[in-house]
Structure formats: structure tokens, C-alpha cells
Design an enzyme around this catalytic site. Sequence first.
Site, PDB file in Angstrom:
ATOM      1  N   LYS A 109       0.845  -1.203   0.000  1.00  0.00           N
ATOM      2  CA  LYS A 109       0.000   0.000   0.000  1.00  0.00           C
ATOM      3  C   LYS A 109       0.880   1.253   0.000  1.00  0.00           C
ATOM      4  O   LYS A 109       0.752   2.135   0.840  1.00  0.00           O
ATOM      5  CB  LYS A 109      -0.972   0.021   1.175  1.00  0.00           C
ATOM      6  CG  LYS A 109      -2.034  -1.052   1.116  1.00  0.00           C
ATOM      7  CD  LYS A 109      -3.002  -0.939   2.281  1.00  0.00           C
ATOM      8  CE  LYS A 109      -3.901  -2.132   2.383  1.00  0.00           C
ATOM      9  NZ  LYS A 109      -3.249  -3.290   3.009  1.00  0.00           N
ATOM     10  N   LEU A 110       1.776   1.327  -0.970  1.00  0.00           N
ATOM     11  CA  LEU A 110       2.711   2.446  -1.046  1.00  0.00           C
ATOM     12  C   LEU A 110       1.965   3.770  -1.062  1.00  0.00           C
ATOM     13  O   LEU A 110       0.938   3.911  -1.736  1.00  0.00           O
ATOM     14  CB  LEU A 110       3.582   2.328  -2.298  1.00  0.00           C
ATOM     15  CG  LEU A 110       4.502   1.116  -2.375  1.00  0.00           C
ATOM     16  CD1 LEU A 110       5.225   1.096  -3.718  1.00  0.00           C
ATOM     17  CD2 LEU A 110       5.496   1.102  -1.232  1.00  0.00           C
ATOM     18  N   THR A 138     -10.744  -0.231   3.968  1.00  0.00           N
ATOM     19  CA  THR A 138     -12.034  -0.773   4.408  1.00  0.00           C
ATOM     20  C   THR A 138     -12.386  -0.396   5.833  1.00  0.00           C
ATOM     21  O   THR A 138     -13.547  -0.429   6.206  1.00  0.00           O
ATOM     22  CB  THR A 138     -12.060  -2.310   4.272  1.00  0.00           C
ATOM     23  OG1 THR A 138     -10.967  -2.858   5.011  1.00  0.00           O
ATOM     24  CG2 THR A 138     -11.960  -2.724   2.807  1.00  0.00           C
TER      25      THR A 138
END
Length: 154
Positions: free
Chosen positions: A64-65, A119
Site C-alpha cells: 500500500k505504497l 475498508t
Amino acid sequence: MLTDPRLIIGLDLPSIEAARAMVERLEGTISAYKIGLTLLARPGGVAFAHELKARGLTVFQDWKLHDIGAQVEGAARAVAEGGCDLLTVHAEPQVMRGAVKGRDAAGTGTKLLAVTVLTSLSDADLTDIGYGFTASDLVERRVRQALDCGVDGV
């Protein structure tokens, strides 16, 4: 037993040893694994991802850069060059453009997946951090941006 390449098992386990044991238990039935931040950040975590890739397995590095474009470009290039089939980045245009540029410079088959909205974030959370969108509206906006930036999926 035949494997289904669409099935990706998340190795969200507390140690590399536990993850390695899971891969051994599933040998021959699973061909794709996601490795998240907890495992990647452990000593030997990236080497473990490379080990799986060397065994011919599909490796999904869930980094998740998220940084300035130039840093994401360099990181995406380094991850792609190291051996990674799927790599996640945050779905912000500057981040995605940097990731595409870095991945392309690596010249590998790494696919980029953009994370639109975490999420765990509710509409109230998005308001608290300054977004003027509901989660569903922000997802829709970021999907369009992801397509424009040339990532492979969301």
C-alpha cells in the site's frame, strides 16, 4: 488437486516461520500468496517474498505504497525488480503515476493494484480527515483516476 490461480491466500501471520509452514501445508493446492506489511517489515520478510517467487509461486506484496510520487516511483521499481507479481499502492493520482512510472522502468510483469479507500474507514472517518466525499463516492472517483493513471486494477 488443481489450483485456481484466482485464489490468493493472505499470509497475515505473526511470523515468517508460521507463514512458511502455511505455504508448506498448502503446497500443490495454492499458487498465489499475499504478503502484508507485518510480514514484509520483519527481518527476512522481503527475502521470504523472493523465496516464494523463486519457487514459481505468484507473489502479491501488499505494501500500500503512499508517499510523494518520486519516492513511490523508486519503491515500485525496487519491488518490481525484486520479483513481485502484484503490488498495492494508494489510489491517489500522484502516487499511482509514480508507481506506474517505476513499474514500467523495471520492465517486469508486475501488476499494480490501487487501494481506493481503506475498508476500516467510515464516512465519518473520511470527514474527520478532510475528505468531502462519502466512502462510496470516493471509491468511484478513485476508480476513475486509477484507470486514467494506468494501474492494472483496484
